[in-house]
Write an enzyme that holds these catalytic residues in place. Structure first.
Site, PDB file in Angstrom:
ATOM      1  N   SER A  17      83.019  47.189  73.691  1.00 40.11           N
ATOM      2  CA  SER A  17      81.949  48.315  73.657  1.00 40.11           C
ATOM      3  C   SER A  17      80.728  48.051  74.246  1.00 40.11           C
ATOM      4  CB  SER A  17      81.985  48.791  71.912  1.00 40.11           C
ATOM      5  OG  SER A  17      81.538  47.728  71.248  1.00 40.11           O
ATOM      6  N   GLY A  18      80.626  47.062  75.306  1.00 41.47           N
ATOM      7  CA  GLY A  18      79.170  46.950  76.081  1.00 41.47           C
ATOM      8  C   GLY A  18      79.133  47.904  76.999  1.00 41.47           C
ATOM      9  N   ALA A  20      80.122  48.026  79.994  1.00 45.64           N
ATOM     10  CA  ALA A  20      81.640  48.194  80.600  1.00 45.64           C
ATOM     11  C   ALA A  20      82.358  49.150  80.220  1.00 45.64           C
ATOM     12  CB  ALA A  20      82.066  47.140  80.958  1.00 45.64           C
ATOM     13  N   SER A  47      76.900  41.266  74.816  1.00 43.42           N
ATOM     14  CA  SER A  47      75.779  40.843  75.706  1.00 43.42           C
ATOM     15  C   SER A  47      75.046  41.977  76.113  1.00 43.42           C
ATOM     16  CB  SER A  47      76.464  39.994  77.075  1.00 43.42           C
ATOM     17  OG  SER A  47      76.717  38.743  76.768  1.00 43.42           O
ATOM     18  N   ALA A  51      70.424  42.169  77.201  1.00 41.84           N
ATOM     19  CA  ALA A  51      69.940  42.250  78.494  1.00 41.84           C
ATOM     20  C   ALA A  51      68.347  42.547  78.443  1.00 41.84           C
ATOM     21  CB  ALA A  51      70.568  43.174  79.272  1.00 41.84           C
ATOM     22  N   GLY A  54      66.854  43.793  83.408  1.00 40.06           N
ATOM     23  CA  GLY A  54      67.266  45.058  83.813  1.00 40.06           C
ATOM     24  C   GLY A  54      68.364  45.245  84.966  1.00 40.06           C
ATOM     25  N   GLU A 118      62.727  39.936  90.435  1.00 44.80           N
ATOM     26  CA  GLU A 118      63.359  38.776  89.905  1.00 44.80           C
ATOM     27  C   GLU A 118      63.939  37.812  91.207  1.00 44.80           C
ATOM     28  OE1 GLU A 118      66.619  40.059  87.219  1.00 44.80           O
ATOM     29  OE2 GLU A 118      65.160  40.831  85.774  1.00 44.80           O
ATOM     30  N   HIS A 233      71.483  29.639  83.114  1.00 45.20           N
ATOM     31  CA  HIS A 233      69.877  30.303  83.084  1.00 45.20           C
ATOM     32  C   HIS A 233      69.127  29.393  83.173  1.00 45.20           C
ATOM     33  CE1 HIS A 233      66.652  33.039  83.046  1.00 45.20           C
ATOM     34  NE2 HIS A 233      67.476  34.226  83.121  1.00 45.20           N
ATOM     35  N   ARG A 279      69.044  31.032  90.820  1.00 41.13           N
ATOM     36  CA  ARG A 279      69.138  30.356  89.342  1.00 41.13           C
ATOM     37  C   ARG A 279      69.902  29.033  89.491  1.00 41.13           C
ATOM     38  NH1 ARG A 279      70.992  35.283  85.903  1.00 41.13           N
ATOM     39  NH2 ARG A 279      69.035  36.373  85.917  1.00 41.13           N
ATOM     40  N   HIS A 340      74.976  31.234  80.834  1.00 40.26           N
ATOM     41  CA  HIS A 340      74.291  32.572  80.679  1.00 40.26           C
ATOM     42  C   HIS A 340      75.538  33.482  81.303  1.00 40.26           C
ATOM     43  CE1 HIS A 340      71.624  35.749  80.749  1.00 40.26           C
ATOM     44  NE2 HIS A 340      71.682  35.897  81.874  1.00 40.26           N
ATOM     45  N   ARG A 375      75.554  34.507  90.827  1.00 41.00           N
ATOM     46  CA  ARG A 375      75.492  35.928  90.610  1.00 41.00           C
ATOM     47  C   ARG A 375      73.795  36.321  90.908  1.00 41.00           C
ATOM     48  NH1 ARG A 375      73.425  39.280  86.296  1.00 41.00           N
ATOM     49  NH2 ARG A 375      73.497  37.337  84.863  1.00 41.00           N
ATOM     50  N   SER A 380      74.633  42.217  87.158  1.00 37.64           N
ATOM     51  CA  SER A 380      75.707  42.456  86.261  1.00 37.64           C
ATOM     52  C   SER A 380      75.600  43.754  85.426  1.00 37.64           C
ATOM     53  CB  SER A 380      75.384  41.129  85.173  1.00 37.64           C
ATOM     54  OG  SER A 380      76.664  41.465  84.491  1.00 37.64           O
TER      55      SER A 380
HETATM   56  P1  FAD Z   1      79.379  42.824  76.891  1.00 31.52           P
HETATM   57  O1  FAD Z   1      78.457  43.753  76.873  1.00 31.52           O
HETATM   58  O2  FAD Z   1      79.622  41.457  76.529  1.00 31.52           O
HETATM   59  O3  FAD Z   1      80.615  43.491  75.703  1.00 31.52           O
HETATM   60  C1  FAD Z   1      81.804  42.798  75.640  1.00 31.52           C
HETATM   61  C2  FAD Z   1      82.541  43.745  74.445  1.00 31.52           C
HETATM   62  O4  FAD Z   1      83.733  43.277  74.253  1.00 31.52           O
HETATM   63  C3  FAD Z   1      81.665  43.482  73.027  1.00 31.52           C
HETATM   64  O5  FAD Z   1      81.759  44.730  72.333  1.00 31.52           O
HETATM   65  C4  FAD Z   1      82.742  42.629  72.405  1.00 31.52           C
HETATM   66  O6  FAD Z   1      82.702  42.499  71.057  1.00 31.52           O
HETATM   67  C5  FAD Z   1      83.894  43.094  72.707  1.00 31.52           C
HETATM   68  N1  FAD Z   1      85.213  42.052  72.902  1.00 31.52           N
HETATM   69  C6  FAD Z   1      85.331  40.887  73.064  1.00 31.52           C
HETATM   70  N2  FAD Z   1      86.325  40.240  72.776  1.00 31.52           N
HETATM   71  C7  FAD Z   1      87.239  41.251  72.097  1.00 31.52           C
HETATM   72  C8  FAD Z   1      88.587  41.348  71.596  1.00 31.52           C
HETATM   73  N3  FAD Z   1      89.308  40.359  71.545  1.00 31.52           N
HETATM   74  N4  FAD Z   1      88.732  42.598  70.965  1.00 31.52           N
HETATM   75  C9  FAD Z   1      87.899  43.617  70.923  1.00 31.52           C
HETATM   76  N5  FAD Z   1      86.726  43.511  71.445  1.00 31.52           N
HETATM   77  C10 FAD Z   1      86.288  42.375  71.997  1.00 31.52           C
HETATM   78  N6  FAD Z   1      72.664  41.359  82.948  1.00 31.52           N
HETATM   79  C11 FAD Z   1      71.839  42.049  84.108  1.00 31.52           C
HETATM   80  O7  FAD Z   1      72.424  42.726  85.131  1.00 31.52           O
HETATM   81  N7  FAD Z   1      70.394  42.272  83.740  1.00 31.52           N
HETATM   82  C12 FAD Z   1      69.946  41.674  82.645  1.00 31.52           C
HETATM   83  O8  FAD Z   1      68.562  41.814  82.417  1.00 31.52           O
HETATM   84  C13 FAD Z   1      70.684  40.768  81.915  1.00 31.52           C
HETATM   85  N8  FAD Z   1      70.150  40.009  80.835  1.00 31.52           N
HETATM   86  C14 FAD Z   1      71.146  39.490  80.276  1.00 31.52           C
HETATM   87  C15 FAD Z   1      70.535  38.424  79.034  1.00 31.52           C
HETATM   88  C16 FAD Z   1      71.187  37.953  78.107  1.00 31.52           C
HETATM   89  C17 FAD Z   1      70.484  37.296  76.933  1.00 31.52           C
HETATM   90  C18 FAD Z   1      72.568  37.887  78.484  1.00 31.52           C
HETATM   91  C19 FAD Z   1      73.518  37.115  77.385  1.00 31.52           C
HETATM   92  C20 FAD Z   1      73.012  38.550  79.477  1.00 31.52           C
HETATM   93  C21 FAD Z   1      72.264  39.247  80.474  1.00 31.52           C
HETATM   94  N9  FAD Z   1      72.722  39.862  81.635  1.00 31.52           N
HETATM   95  C22 FAD Z   1      72.092  40.647  82.187  1.00 31.52           C
HETATM   96  C23 FAD Z   1      74.331  39.906  81.634  1.00 31.52           C
HETATM   97  C24 FAD Z   1      74.940  41.240  81.065  1.00 31.52           C
HETATM   98  O9  FAD Z   1      74.123  41.438  79.979  1.00 31.52           O
HETATM   99  C25 FAD Z   1      76.485  41.080  80.780  1.00 31.52           C
HETATM  100  O10 FAD Z   1      77.003  40.523  81.841  1.00 31.52           O
HETATM  101  C26 FAD Z   1      76.791  42.613  80.466  1.00 31.52           C
HETATM  102  O11 FAD Z   1      76.084  43.214  79.808  1.00 31.52           O
HETATM  103  C27 FAD Z   1      78.221  42.524  80.240  1.00 31.52           C
HETATM  104  O12 FAD Z   1      78.594  43.765  79.891  1.00 31.52           O
HETATM  105  P2  FAD Z   1      80.136  43.954  79.247  1.00 31.52           P
HETATM  106  O13 FAD Z   1      80.287  45.332  78.790  1.00 31.52           O
HETATM  107  O14 FAD Z   1      81.206  43.421  80.647  1.00 31.52           O
HETATM  108  O15 FAD Z   1      80.289  42.726  78.322  1.00 31.52           O
HETATM  109  C1  SIN Z   2      66.956  37.845  82.832  1.00 29.17           C
HETATM  110  O1  SIN Z   2      66.699  38.854  82.587  1.00 29.17           O
HETATM  111  O2  SIN Z   2      66.396  36.879  83.403  1.00 29.17           O
HETATM  112  C2  SIN Z   2      68.522  38.012  82.913  1.00 29.17           C
HETATM  113  C3  SIN Z   2      68.953  38.910  84.266  1.00 29.17           C
HETATM  114  C4  SIN Z   2      70.343  38.667  84.290  1.00 29.17           C
HETATM  115  O3  SIN Z   2      71.080  37.720  83.954  1.00 29.17           O
HETATM  116  O4  SIN Z   2      70.644  39.401  85.308  1.00 29.17           O
END
Ligand code: FAD
Ligand code: SIN
Length: 534
Positions: A17-18, A20, A47, A51, A54, A118, A233, A279, A340, A375, A380
């Site tokens: 529930s991120g 994606a 994650s 974020a 942005g 960035e 990172h 990076r 990261h 990346r 992302s």
């Molecule tokens: P996530 O948001 O990680 O969501 C994954 C989901 O899957 C969660 O709900 C988790 O609980 C669930 N899950 C995992 N395993 C299971 C399982 N077995 N069963 C059920 N549920 C499960 N990217 C950018 O583009 N810009 C940014 O500014 C940026 N800043 C960042 C800052 C930080 C601190 C971090 C850690 C990352 C950052 N990124 C950024 C990267 C970006 O946030 C992530 O790549 C992106 O949010 C991933 O989204 P997602 O939905 O794929 O995964």
């Molecule tokens: C950051 O804000 O530095 C993270 C951005 C990213 O991971 O894309």
């Protein structure tokens, strides 16, 4: 339909529930699909919520999707899938507009969305919300919508993808609060489980980022690609006994400089782009400077900006540092690298399809090839939306993306056989230490070989999991094995993968390493024949 449905059947079961998962769920709902979202913790944990910087999108008058594409390809060190990256950059404005329509409050000046800068971007093109709280604003907005629109099962782990006759037909689950097990039938299953940063000792990723989706897909017979590429990172605040906290790259985008602890500003020794180099370059430069000075950190300096400006532009970061006794307006902030982002993942085409019929992957868990070996910042969050949208179109808009799913790789690799001497790691931390030391920022052949063998041995001793921790350890071990063995085989340096014994980037290695579980071959072979895949 499916025979596994003991607890309900949905058109789409989304795991995660991120951004994606929620984006895919909400879009599928707009098409009238019945949707179940399964998520491991609270709905907003992932994650996405953390974020900061942005979302990259070419909106500025001096910018274009073609420039965004060029920067993405340049950062990716020769491994970017150019078609996927073109889709990413050209579909970006529409996806950001979707977020605006759903109510995400992007920061604006005089009504126009503000664009930040960035590293490795040739223009200011990062849209953000709440200053440095972009992810929190997105997650809050979308999780509120999702709770109204779809069925959400929280604190529930997906533990197995059910594959029948070569097609994913459902998901088995384990609920950590009451230890119940269930199975849900699905027309299609979407993995949106995020990255695998938790396979490393020091990571910006939250506790849920244990690479479950990669492990589930691998066990189901799907192909896994590019796992040797983990992005580190360069600027994390790492304080003893406290969760690692990211200091956004946007801080360097606003002019922050890096100094070694002996006061030397060092980036000019490593790259003409200085602090705004990609990076991987900044991370290795820091690593070298930390080795030179013997310190466990370098220093980030943005003291030329006042406290009021910092509190307005980076409210979370400024407040977190103050809490730790660091006033960024006065003090240089200690920072060091942290794992990261997982560039590798479940191999998909540009419609989110994996090599197992009925199984899709979107977001950080997927490997579309869009990031190559490194990346570009803020691509992302964008990737999660662009490919979730396309997956939904492929599934629910007749004729869209018609054609075969990705062909299975003729030369897919297999992992070392598990060594069954019943050695098990004392905890996931032992795996994380090993990965940090031997499959980390700087790698060597002997270190990687030793890591691969130890991981295979631990794998052989793993009992069948009976708790969330057990399942997560299994996922971490799977991802660690894939990363270590891919890194061992890639005898060159490229992007985030640096081999001290093979420091050059070689044309012969301008290719991907793909792994497939041989025991799952029969299921996947049936799927391949059914879909007419070679
Ligand atoms: P996530 O948001 O990680 O969501 C994954 C989901 O899957 C969660 O709900 C988790 O609980 C669930 N899950 C995992 N395993 C299971 C399982 N077995 N069963 C059920 N549920 C499960 N990217 C950018 O583009 N810009 C940014 O500014 C940026 N800043 C960042 C800052 C930080 C601190 C971090 C850690 C990352 C950052 N990124 C950024 C990267 C970006 O946030 C992530 O790549 C992106 O949010 C991933 O989204 P997602 O939905 O794929 O995964
Ligand atoms: C950051 O804000 O530095 C993270 C951005 C990213 O991971 O894309």
């Amino acid at each position: 339909m499916s025979s596994v449905s003991t607890d309900g059947h949905y058109d789409l079961v989304v795991v995660g529930s991120g951004l994606a998962g929620l984006f895919a769920a909400l879009k599928a709902r707009e098409h009238g699909a019945s949707v179940l979202v399964i998520t491991k913790g609270a709905i907003d944990e992932g994650s996405t919520k953390y974020a900061q910087g942005g979302i990259a999108v070419a909106l500025g008058a001096d910018d274009s999707p073609a420039d965004h594409l060029r920067d993405t390809i340049d950062a990716g060190a020769g491994l970017v899938d150019e078609e996927a990256a073109r889709i990413l950059c050209f579909e970006a404005p529409d996806r950001v507009d979707d977020l605006v329509q759903w109510g995400v409050p992007f920061d604006r000046v005089d009504g126009a969305i503000t664009l930040g800068r960035e590293a490795a971007h040739s223009a200011s093109r990062i849209v953000h919300a709440g200053g440095d709280a972009t992810g929190r604003e997105i997650e809050l907005t979308l999780s509120a919508l999702a709770q109204r629109e779809v069925t959400v099962l929280d604190h529930t782990l997906a533990t197995r993808i059910v594959v029948e006759d070569g097609r994913a037909t459902g998901v088995e689950t384990f609920t950590s609060t009451n230890r119940e097990r269930h199975a849900f039938g699905a027309g299609n299953v979407v993995l949106a489980t995020g990255g695998a940063g938790q396979m490393y000792r020091t990571t910006t990723n939250p506790a849920v980022s244990t690479g479950d989706g990669v492990a589930l897909a691998y066990a189901a017979g799907a192909e896994i690609m590019d796992m040797e590429f983990t992005q580190f990172h360069p600027t994390a605040l790492v304080l003893p006994g406290e969760p690692v906290f990211l200091i956004s790259e946007a801080v360097r985008g606003e002019g922050a400089k890096l100094y070694a602890t002996d006061g030397v500003r060092f980036m000019d020794k490593y790259d003409a782009r200085l602090e705004l180099a990609p990076r991987d370059i900044v991370t290795r430069a820091e690593h070298a400077e930390m080795a030179r000075t013997g310190a466990d950190h370098v220093l980030l300096d943005i003291t030329d900006r006042g406290a009021d400006w910092l509190a307005a532009r980076f409210p979370q970061i400024y407040a977190r540092c103050l809490e730790a006794g660091l006033d960024m307006a006065r003090d240089r902030t200690p920072v060091s690298p942290a794992a990261h982002y997982t560039m590798g993942g479940v191999r998909t085409n540009t419609w989110g399809e994996t090599t197992v019929a009925g199984l899709f992957a979107v977001g950080e868990v997927a490997c579309t090839g869009v990031h190559g070996a490194n990346r570009l910042a803020s691509n992302s969050l964008l990737e999660t939306m662009v490919f979730a949208q396309r997956m939904v179109e492929r599934l629910f808009d007749a004729g869209v993306g018609a054609g075969a799913p990705p062909a299975r790789s003729a030369d897919a690799l297999t992992l070392l056989p598990a060594l069954g001497d019943h050695a098990i790691p004392s905890s996931a931390d032992e795996v994380r230490e090993l990965m940090w030391d031997q499959v980390g920022i700087i790698r060597t052949g002997p270190g990687l070989r030793d890591a691969a063998v130890r991981l295979a041995r631990w794998w052989g001793g793993m009992p069948e999991p009976i708790s969330r921790e057990g399942y997560e350890l299994r996922s971490i071990l799977t991802c660690a094995r894939l990363a270590a063995e891919a890194a061992l085989r890639r005898e060159e340096s490229r992007g985030a993968h640096y081999r001290e014994d093979f420091p050059d980037t070689l044309d012969a290695w301008r290719r991907h390493l793909v792994f497939r579980e041989p025991d799952a071959r029969i299921q996947a072979d049936i799927a391949g024949r059914r879909e007419g895949v070679a």
